[in-house]
Motif scaffolding. Structure first.
Motif, PDB file in Angstrom:
ATOM      1  N   UNK A 135      81.379  63.350 -12.354  1.00 30.46           N
ATOM      2  CA  UNK A 135      81.729  62.551 -11.235  1.00 30.46           C
ATOM      3  C   UNK A 135      82.311  63.700  -9.968  1.00 30.46           C
ATOM      4  N   UNK A 136      82.964  64.622 -10.331  1.00 34.12           N
ATOM      5  CA  UNK A 136      83.361  65.663  -9.356  1.00 34.12           C
ATOM      6  C   UNK A 136      81.855  66.291  -8.575  1.00 34.12           C
ATOM      7  N   UNK A 137      81.150  66.662  -9.428  1.00 39.17           N
ATOM      8  CA  UNK A 137      80.107  67.407  -8.986  1.00 39.17           C
ATOM      9  C   UNK A 137      78.918  66.501  -8.239  1.00 39.17           C
ATOM     10  N   UNK A 138      78.808  65.274  -8.532  1.00 38.33           N
ATOM     11  CA  UNK A 138      78.263  63.965  -7.746  1.00 38.33           C
ATOM     12  C   UNK A 138      78.896  63.732  -6.547  1.00 38.33           C
ATOM     13  N   UNK A 139      80.204  63.733  -6.599  1.00 37.94           N
ATOM     14  CA  UNK A 139      81.078  63.658  -5.344  1.00 37.94           C
ATOM     15  C   UNK A 139      80.872  64.645  -4.339  1.00 37.94           C
ATOM     16  N   UNK A 140      80.733  65.858  -4.615  1.00 40.23           N
ATOM     17  CA  UNK A 140      80.618  66.968  -4.103  1.00 40.23           C
ATOM     18  C   UNK A 140      79.268  66.966  -3.071  1.00 40.23           C
ATOM     19  N   UNK A 141      78.123  66.701  -3.979  1.00 42.40           N
ATOM     20  CA  UNK A 141      76.849  66.511  -3.570  1.00 42.40           C
ATOM     21  C   UNK A 141      76.724  65.620  -2.465  1.00 42.40           C
ATOM     22  N   UNK A 142      77.250  64.237  -2.769  1.00 39.22           N
ATOM     23  CA  UNK A 142      77.332  63.355  -1.974  1.00 39.22           C
ATOM     24  C   UNK A 142      77.982  63.658  -0.549  1.00 39.22           C
ATOM     25  N   UNK A 143      79.089  64.240  -0.685  1.00 40.43           N
ATOM     26  CA  UNK A 143      80.032  64.675   0.390  1.00 40.43           C
ATOM     27  C   UNK A 143      79.148  65.568   1.276  1.00 40.43           C
ATOM     28  N   UNK A 144      78.569  66.583   0.655  1.00 40.84           N
ATOM     29  CA  UNK A 144      77.537  67.518   1.393  1.00 40.84           C
ATOM     30  C   UNK A 144      76.535  66.787   2.066  1.00 40.84           C
ATOM     31  N   UNK A 145      75.847  65.871   1.449  1.00 38.59           N
ATOM     32  CA  UNK A 145      74.500  65.337   2.082  1.00 38.59           C
ATOM     33  C   UNK A 145      75.303  64.456   3.318  1.00 38.59           C
ATOM     34  N   UNK A 146      76.202  63.740   3.130  1.00 38.90           N
ATOM     35  CA  UNK A 146      76.605  62.913   4.283  1.00 38.90           C
ATOM     36  C   UNK A 146      77.309  63.821   5.385  1.00 38.90           C
ATOM     37  N   UNK A 147      77.961  64.721   5.146  1.00 39.68           N
ATOM     38  CA  UNK A 147      78.458  65.579   6.333  1.00 39.68           C
ATOM     39  C   UNK A 147      77.532  66.546   6.927  1.00 39.68           C
ATOM     40  N   UNK A 148      76.429  66.803   6.023  1.00 45.84           N
ATOM     41  CA  UNK A 148      75.245  67.550   6.662  1.00 45.84           C
ATOM     42  C   UNK A 148      74.337  66.801   7.582  1.00 45.84           C
ATOM     43  N   UNK A 149      74.271  65.538   7.128  1.00 44.41           N
ATOM     44  CA  UNK A 149      73.539  64.592   7.885  1.00 44.41           C
ATOM     45  C   UNK A 149      74.391  64.147   9.470  1.00 44.41           C
ATOM     46  N   UNK A 150      75.452  64.019   9.417  1.00 48.41           N
ATOM     47  CA  UNK A 150      76.547  63.719  10.291  1.00 48.41           C
ATOM     48  C   UNK A 150      76.429  65.176  11.470  1.00 48.41           C
ATOM     49  N   UNK A 151      76.629  66.117  10.950  1.00 55.22           N
ATOM     50  CA  UNK A 151      76.585  67.264  11.662  1.00 55.22           C
ATOM     51  C   UNK A 151      75.255  67.540  12.211  1.00 55.22           C
ATOM     52  N   UNK A 152      74.058  67.132  11.615  1.00 50.52           N
ATOM     53  CA  UNK A 152      72.824  67.463  12.160  1.00 50.52           C
ATOM     54  C   UNK A 152      72.680  66.351  13.639  1.00 50.52           C
ATOM     55  N   UNK A 153      73.225  65.060  13.368  1.00 53.98           N
ATOM     56  CA  UNK A 153      73.060  64.345  14.262  1.00 53.98           C
ATOM     57  C   UNK A 153      74.092  64.618  15.598  1.00 53.98           C
ATOM     58  N   UNK A 154      75.333  65.164  15.193  1.00 54.55           N
ATOM     59  CA  UNK A 154      76.177  65.624  16.299  1.00 54.55           C
ATOM     60  C   UNK A 154      75.772  67.017  17.202  1.00 54.55           C
ATOM     61  N   UNK A 155      75.103  67.904  16.308  1.00 52.90           N
ATOM     62  CA  UNK A 155      74.863  69.132  16.882  1.00 52.90           C
ATOM     63  C   UNK A 155      73.351  69.278  17.539  1.00 52.90           C
ATOM     64  N   UNK A 156      72.722  68.203  17.425  1.00 54.49           N
ATOM     65  CA  UNK A 156      71.508  68.132  17.919  1.00 54.49           C
ATOM     66  C   UNK A 156      71.466  68.300  19.339  1.00 54.49           C
ATOM     67  N   UNK A 157      70.454  69.456  19.926  1.00 55.59           N
ATOM     68  CA  UNK A 157      70.355  69.897  21.455  1.00 55.59           C
ATOM     69  C   UNK A 157      71.521  70.100  21.847  1.00 55.59           C
ATOM     70  N   UNK A 158      72.511  70.802  21.072  1.00 57.06           N
ATOM     71  CA  UNK A 158      73.890  71.384  22.009  1.00 57.06           C
ATOM     72  C   UNK A 158      74.076  72.780  21.299  1.00 57.06           C
TER      73      UNK A 158
END
Length: 727
Positions: A52-75
């Motif tokens: 469960x911990x590994x799955x939660x870490x991977x899920x959090x990483x995917x979610x955070x990476x998607x948000x950061x990709x959207x926020x940091x685009x073109x800046x």
């Protein structure tokens, strides 16, 4: 020897290996339960948590990476965002490390323990079946078969003994005498050889007819006498007699045969019983031997079971030890990897530079502000044009907030007005009492609102009376009074004036401390300025009472006339609050700490609502006078006052306090105004009339400084000697 009715000792009780303390099965089950419920349960739950911990870490990483990709685009990324990107990616590396730990935990620990458990479960089941089979065989043979063989053997032996006793108790065979039977041997008849002797029978025998078979049990027929006179008749008669004897003898010989047969049967039974007893003995011996064989077989199985238990404990301890060693080593390796990841992240975080990020934003701010901030909307006056600074009608708090004034700073208009009057108006007669020309005051208002920072007084055209009226106009038009103090509360204060003077004006100081910083600083500057005016009252004719009459409504705010009141009753009320402020300015303000180091304010006195200063109000008139509240003793900063005498006029000593009247409050004495000013004390002239008068008049006509710029009545107390509008 015991008989068949004797109780046979029963064999061992039924075998139940699970309840026997010497059985290895309870120990097997205990170790298996410990292995399953303790070790395996712990590691399986640990594995589930890790998954469960590994799955939660991977899920959090995917979610955070998607948000950061959207926020940091073109800046362009700053140092904090670059460090954050590395810390976020460390999350994925940590998940990979945890996956490796999970794989090792599954293969080296969980699977090893599960394999050991399954193997030992099969061993335990085999041992249980063997013990059960051998125990049941031994129990059944010892409880059923062997007792049956033993009983058969004992019964056969008993039969042999019974046969021997019967043979010993039987009588010897008896010989048959013909004379005893009434048979007289004829001399002409030869005896029949090889005839067995008949036993002696003494019991009577019944008579039988001649035409029937004689019975050995009947009585012998009495011999008849042969007829005399004929030999043949005698011979026939003798033959018939012999025939009857022979038949009787033959009948008796059958009884002898039966007796001889019984003796022969008894001997045969004895022989047969002996043979059967020997066979039962052999079977019983074989049974005892087979039971011993079953016992030894069971003992061998038990020994093998305990040997298997020893091997199981050894394998169990070895497997658990290896599992714990691998688990600890993997935990150490995982912790070391996480430590390296954390050290790497820390080295990246140390590169974050707030100064660099601030500089990057600072370069953008001016251009962004210039683009995003709309142009200010200026007030456009019909006569003078655009005005950059709106001062009149703006609350002091809003003014200080808009200009970022420190807490102890006062508005610029108040400062320059007081400086101007201190320089050239302290000795002017009737200062603050004599009103300046309305046109001049109005022009000063327009000039300062056009550009406050560049505004200056012109000593040539701006006389001190206009400057004084200018200051009063600004204070009067404040949305919130400088020091809001209701009229009824001021009257109550006047009634207890002596008590307040005794306790060093604690009530006033507590109320002033609760004012906003800009209100408190402005009030102090204004009151200290009025004290300087009073110091030169010999020249300017303005003592504390006269200034109190002028500034009460300006400082405390104008109240509506109470319901049912009139101008005459208002003039009879006494209000000495402003006078006490001016005369005791040093005592009231000297103990106030600097605004920046002011301690927390105490709560408002009991029953008093705290002062509220709303922003953005546009007028200072009070809609209605609040209802009269029963006065309360002073409980702010000083100890309780001593009890008042019975003749005290304090409102708390009255059951139903009422508004002061002429019978309870003496009117203040007439202030010493110059004679030339008495006829100018007009207070009820509307503002519109005053403006028309100022516009049409070319002369400088002084007006009462206490009148409001708006239409309405002023309610500050006046001296009874002053002329009223009706006069």
């Amino acid at each position: 020897m015991s008989t068949t009715s004797e109780s046979i000792p029963s064999g061992r009780p039924s075998f139940n290996e699970a309840s026997q303390p010497a059985s290895p099965l309870p120990m097997f089950e205990h170790h298996l339960r410990v292995l399953n419920d303790s070790y395996l349960s712990f590691f399986l739950e640990r594995k589930r948590i890790e998954e469960v911990y590994v799955e939660s870490l991977l899920k959090l990483h995917r979610k955070s990476k998607a948000i950061d990709t959207f926020l940091d685009d073109r800046i362009e990324l700053n140092t904090a965002r670059r460090a954050w990107s590395e810390v976020r990616d460390n999350l994925e590396r940590e998940a990979q490390t945890r996956q490796a730990f999970l794989s090792t935990l599954t293969i080296d620990v969980v699977n090893s323990l599960i394999s050991l458990k399954e193997t030992q479960e099969r061993t335990r089941k085999r041992i249980k079946d063997d013990l059960k089979e051998s125990g049941n065989a031994y129990s059944d043979y010892s409880e059923s078969t062997l007792p049956r063989l033993k009983r058969s053997y004992l019964r056969r032996c008993q039969e042999v003994e019974d046969c021997k006793a019967a043979a010993a108790a039987a009588p010897p065979p008896m010989s048959v005498n013909p004379a005893d039977q009434g048979i007289v041997p004829s001399p002409n008849i030869r005896p029949v050889p090889n005839l067995p002797s008949r036993p002696n029978v003494t019991s009577p025998h019944p008579l039988r007819p001649l035409d029937r078979r004689p019975s050995g049990s009947g009585p012998t027929s009495r011999p008849r006498s042969p007829p005399s006179g004929s030999t043949f008749s005698e011979f026939a008669h003798q033959g018939k007699h012999l025939k009857n004897q022979l038949m009787t003898f033959l009948d008796k010989s059958g009884t002898v045969k039966e007796t001889l047969g019984r003796s022969e049967n008894t001997a045969l039974r004895g022989v047969r019983a002996k043979r059967e007893a020997d066979e039962a003995d052999r079977e019983y011996r074989k049974g005892v031997h087979w039971l011993e064989t079953l016992r030894l077989h069971r003992a061998k199985i038990l020994e093998g079971a305990y040997k298997s238990l020893e091997l199981f404990v050894h394998d169990y301890s070895t497997a658990v030890k290896d599992a714990l060693i691998k688990y600890s080593d993997n935990m150490t390796a995982t912790s070391a990897t996480q430590t390296q990841l954390a050290s790497h992240a820390r080295s990246i975080v140390d590169r974050v530079s707030p100064e660099v990020d601030v500089n990057a934003v600072t370069q953008i701010i001016p251009r962004a502000l210039a683009t995003a901030t709309p142009q200010p909307t200026l007030y456009y006056n019909y006569y003078v044009g655009e005005c950059r600074d709106l001062i009149f009608g703006v609350s002091l708090v809003d003014y200080a907030t808009a200009r970022n004034l420190p807490e102890h700073e006062i508005p610029r208009i108040v400062r320059i007005c007081i400086q101007e009057i201190d320089q050239r108006g302290l000795e002017s007669e009737g200062i603050y009492r004599v009103s300046g020309r309305h046109a001049v005051v109005h022009e000063l208002r327009q000039k300062i609102e056009r550009n406050e920072s560049a505004f200056k007084f012109n000593p040539t055209t701006d006389d001190v009376y206009a400057v004084a009226s200018f200051l009063k106009m600004y204070l009067r038009e404040l949305p919130e009074p400088l020091f809001k103090f209701a009229l009824q509360d001021r009257i109550d204060y006047t009634e207890d004036r002596a008590d307040h003077q005794t306790n060093s004006f604690t009530l006033l100081r507590s109320k002033i401390r609760r004012l906003p910083g800009v209100h408190r600083a402005t009030l102090r500057v204004v009151v200290e300025h009025l004290a300087r005016v009073v110091a030169l009252s010999e020249k300017n004719k303005m003592d504390a009472r006269n200034l109190a009459i002028v500034f009460s409504a300006v400082i405390f705010g104008e109240d509506e006339i109470p319901k049912g009141g009139d101008l005459l009753s208002v003039q009879s009320w006494r209000d000495t609050l402003m006078e006490d402020l001016i005369e005791n300015v040093g005592m009231i303000f000297e103990e106030l700490p600097p605004p920046s180091a002011s301690p927390p304010l105490p709560d408002a006195p009991v029953g008093e609502q705290p002062s509220v200063y709303p922003y953005g109000s546009t007028h200072t008139r009070v809609a209605s006078l609040p209802p009269l509240l029963p006065s309360r003793p002073n409980e702010d900063f000083t100890p309780k006052l001593p009890p008042r005498p019975n003749y005290s006029i304090h409102p708390s000593s009255r059951a139903n306090p009422v508004s002061p009247s002429r019978s309870t409050i003496e009117p203040p004495p007439t202030p010493s105004w110059p004679p030339s000013l008495h006829e100018e004390n007009i207070t009820d002239i509307p503002t519109e009339v005053i403006q028309v008068f100022d516009d049409t008049s070319s002369s400088d006509s002084p007006r009462d400084s206490s009148q409001s710029p708006r239409s309405g009545r002023s309610v500050h107390p006046k001296s009874p000697s002053e002329p009223s509008p009706s006069s």
